[in-house]
Design an enzyme around this catalytic site. Structure first.
Site, PDB file in Angstrom:
ATOM      1  N   HIS A 467     -79.527   1.925 204.601  1.00 14.13           N
ATOM      2  CA  HIS A 467     -79.732   2.240 206.020  1.00 14.13           C
ATOM      3  C   HIS A 467     -81.095   1.792 206.532  1.00 14.13           C
ATOM      4  O   HIS A 467     -81.384   1.913 207.732  1.00 14.13           O
ATOM      5  CB  HIS A 467     -79.568   3.744 206.249  1.00 14.13           C
ATOM      6  CG  HIS A 467     -78.929   4.081 207.557  1.00 14.13           C
ATOM      7  ND1 HIS A 467     -78.916   3.220 208.634  1.00 14.13           N
ATOM      8  CD2 HIS A 467     -78.268   5.192 207.977  1.00 14.13           C
ATOM      9  CE1 HIS A 467     -78.292   3.777 209.649  1.00 14.13           C
ATOM     10  NE2 HIS A 467     -77.881   4.984 209.280  1.00 14.13           N
ATOM     11  N   ASP A 471     -77.242  -1.063 209.925  1.00 12.01           N
ATOM     12  CA  ASP A 471     -76.803   0.055 210.752  1.00 12.01           C
ATOM     13  C   ASP A 471     -75.298   0.240 210.625  1.00 12.01           C
ATOM     14  O   ASP A 471     -74.581  -0.602 210.071  1.00 12.01           O
ATOM     15  CB  ASP A 471     -77.205  -0.135 212.209  1.00 12.01           C
ATOM     16  CG  ASP A 471     -76.714  -1.456 212.778  1.00 12.01           C
ATOM     17  OD1 ASP A 471     -75.584  -1.866 212.463  1.00 12.01           O
ATOM     18  OD2 ASP A 471     -77.479  -2.094 213.535  1.00 12.01           O
TER      19      ASP A 471
END
Length: 497
Positions: A467, A471
Site C-alpha cells: 500500500h 492503491d
C-alpha cells in the site's frame, strides 16, 4: 459504722442506684460479702429492715472486621455480585458470605467464625477494594484469642465451575485448602461426596476421589466410607398408607482406566536451508503495509477450452493445467499496470519497474514452501509456459531446484486451490509489491445474461499489494482485466506476442 441503704424507694430505682454506686466506688468487705453471699436477704441494723441486690454483668462480644484478602494475579479490586447473608443473620464457619468477581474469575467469600452479621460494607455491583472491610461479624468471645487475619476465601474458580458447585443455592462446604487441592487436580467439588460434618468435603475425600479416577492405591484413611442406610421396613399396621418413594442408591463409580504413560521427549534442531530463507523473507515482509482485494472469476469458458487442448498438449508430452492460463493472463495485465511488476528500495525513495515478467509459483514441496518463477513470461506462449511449469514441478518434487529458478521473481501467484482452499490472505514476497492467491474451482449456480440459472465454474482470487506505492483502484483495475482474459480466453489472442 457501715453505710446501709434503707429500702423506701421503688424496686427499680433502688436497683439503678446500687448499680451506679458499685461502678463509682469500691465497697467495703462487709458489703461485698453481703452482696455476694446473701443476695435478696434482710439485715437488722439500728432496728431497721434492709435489703441488698445482686447486679450481673454481660461481657460484650467482640466484633471482627472481615477484610478482602489478596486474591492474586495483581487484582486490586472486585465487584460484589451477590450477598448470601444480610445484617442480623447468624453464620457458621465455612458458610458462604458473598460472591465477588474480578476480570479473571469468580470468588466465593466464606466465614472464618461463628457469629452474627452486624454490617455489610458494600451493595450489590459495588466495587470492593483489596484490604478493605467486607463485613462486621459479632463473634463469641471464646473463639477469638487475638488479632485475626483477613477473610478466608475460596480459590479463584471459573464461572462455569462456580455455577456447577452452587446450582439452585446448594453450596459445597470445604476449606480453602481442600478447594485449592481440588482446583489443582481439575476436580469439581460437586462430584465429591463429603464425609465430614454436615457433608463437608475433607482432604481425604479429594485424595480418595483421585485414587478412584486414576486407579492408584492409597494407604488406609482414619475414617470409614459412609454407606447409605438400609431401607426401613414398612409398618404392617398401616397398609392403606401411600408407599414412599424408594431412595435409589448412588450409582457405582466409573471403572478406573489407567492413563497411558507418555515417554516422548522434545528435541531442538537449527533452522537451515530453505526454512532459513523463508524466515528471513517473511520477517522482511512484515515491514510492508499490506492491503487485500478479493473477487471471483467465472472460468466456465476456460474449462471448456482447456478440455479441448488437454489431449493435444499430452500428445506433445506436456501436462496442461489451468496455471499456464493464469500466469499468461497476469503477464498481459502487467503490461497495462507495470507498477505491479516493480520493486521499492529499502529507503522507499526509488521505484524500479521490471522489464521482465518473472512470475513465481508458490509450490508445496517436501522441503517446504518454495517459489520458483517462470522467466520472461511476456515472451512465452501458453504452451511454453506449461512446458516450463512441468520442468519446475519435476525439479521441485525431486528437491533439485537451483538458485536460478528460485531468484529474480517480479510477481507471484499462489495456487492454494490445489490443496483445497477457497480464500487466503497472501503475504508479499520482498522485493515484490504484489501477490495473488487462487482458490479451488467450484461448480456453483449463477445467472447468465438472460437471467437463467446455469452451472458455472467459479474460482475466488485474493490479492495483496504494497500500500505504500499501490492503491486500491489500481489493484481493482488489474484484477478486472485479469478476470476478463480468463472469462473470455479468446480475448487473449489479441494481446499474445
Amino acid at each position: 459504722m457501715a453505710t446501709v441503704i434503707t429500702v423506701r424507694a421503688p424496686f427499680a430505682f433502688m436497683r439503678r442506684l446500687v448499680s451506679a454506686r458499685l461502678h463509682r466506688h469500691c465497697c467495703s468487705k462487709l458489703q461485698a460479702a453481703c452482696l455476694v453471699s446473701q443476695p435478696h436477704s434482710y439485715s437488722l441494723i439500728a432496728g431497721q429492715q434492709h435489703r441488698f441486690f445482686r447486679t450481673s454483668y454481660v461481657a460484650a462480644r467482640p466484633i471482627m472486621q472481615f477484610k478482602l484478602s489478596d486474591i492474586g494475579e495483581g487484582i486490586m479490586e472486585v465487584t460484589v455480585k451477590e450477598w448470601y447473608v444480610k445484617e442480623g443473620d447468624k453464620v457458621s464457619q465455612f458458610d458462604s458470605i458473598c460472591e465477588v468477581q474480578s476480570d479473571k474469575a469468580s470468588v466465593t467469600i466464606t466465614s472464618r467464625y461463628d457469629g452474627v452479621i452486624r454490617k455489610l460494607y458494600y451493595d450489590v455491583d459495588s466495587i470492593a477494594l483489596v484490604g478493605k472491610p467486607l463485613v462486621d461479624i459479632e463473634t463469641d468471645g471464646g473463639q477469638v484469642k487475638g488479632p485475626q487475619e483477613d477473610v478466608v476465601e475460596t480459590p479463584a474458580v471459573s464461572q462455569e465451575e462456580h455455577t456447577h458447585q452452587e446450582i439452585k443455592g446448594h453450596k459445597t462446604q470445604a476449606t480453602p485448602a481442600v478447594r485449592r487441592l481440588a482446583m489443582e487436580n481439575n476436580i469439581k467439588l460437586s462430584e465429591v461426596v463429603g464425609t465430614g460434618k454436615d457433608c463437608r468435603i475433607l482432604k481425604e475425600d479429594i485424595l480418595n476421589f483421585i485414587a478412584r479416577q486414576t486407579g492408584a492405591i492409597l494407604p488406609p484413611a482414619p475414617f470409614q466410607e459412609i454407606h447409605p442406610p438400609p431401607p426401613v421396613a414398612a409398618v404392617p399396621s398401616a397398609p392403606a398408607a401411600k408407599p414412599k418413594e424408594k431412595m435409589t442408591p448412588p450409582s457405582a463409580p466409573t471403572p478406573a482406566i489407567p492413563k497411558p504413560v507418555f515417554t516422548g521427549k522434545d528435541h531442538t534442531e537449527p533452522i537451515k536451508g530453505f526454512q532459513k530463507a523463508m524466515v528471513k523473507a517473511m520477517s522482511a515482509a512484515l515491514k510492508i503495509p499490506h492491503f487485500g482485494y478479493k473477487d471471483e472469476v467465472d472460468l466456465s469458458q476456460l474449462v471448456r477450452l482447456r478440455s479441448d487442448l488437454k489431449g493435444l498438449a499430452e500428445s506433445r508430452g506436456v501436462k496442461l493445467s489451468y496455471m499456464p492460463f493464469f500466469i499468461k493472463a497476469a503477464s498481459l495485465g502487467l503490461l497495462h499496470f507495470p507498477i505491479l511488476n516493480s520493486s521499492l528500495d529499502e529507503n522507499c525513495t526509488n521505484i524500479t519497474y521490471k522489464a521482465a515478467h518473472n512470475i513465481g509459483l508458490a509450490m508445496d514441496t517436501n522441503q517446504g514452501l518454495l517459489v520458483p518463477n517462470v522467466k520472461n513470461v511476456q515472451m512465452l506462449s501458453v504452451f511454453e509456459i506449461a512446458v516450463e511449469l512441468n520442468r519446475l514441478q519435476t525439479l521441485g518434487l525431486a528437491g533439485q531446484l537451483g538458485t536460478a529458478d528460485l531468484t529474480g521473481g517480479t510477481f507471484t501467484l499462489s495456487n492454494i486451490g490445489s490443496i483445497g482452499g477457497t480464500y487466503a490472505k497472501p503475504v508479499i514476497l520482498p522485493p515484490e509489491v504484489a501477490i495473488g492467491a487462487l482458490g479451488k474451482i467450484q461448480v456453483l449456480p449463477r445467472f447468465n445474461h438472460k437471467g437463467e440459472v446455469v452451472k458455472a465454474h467459479v474460482m475466488n482470487v485474493s490479492w495483496s499489494a504494497d500500500h505504500r506505492i499501490i492503491d486500491g483502484a489500481t489493484m481493482s483495475r488489474f484484477s478486472n482485466l485479469w478476470r476478463l482474459f480468463l472469462e473470455n480466453p479468446a480475448s487473449m489472442v489479441l494481446d499474445l506476442k
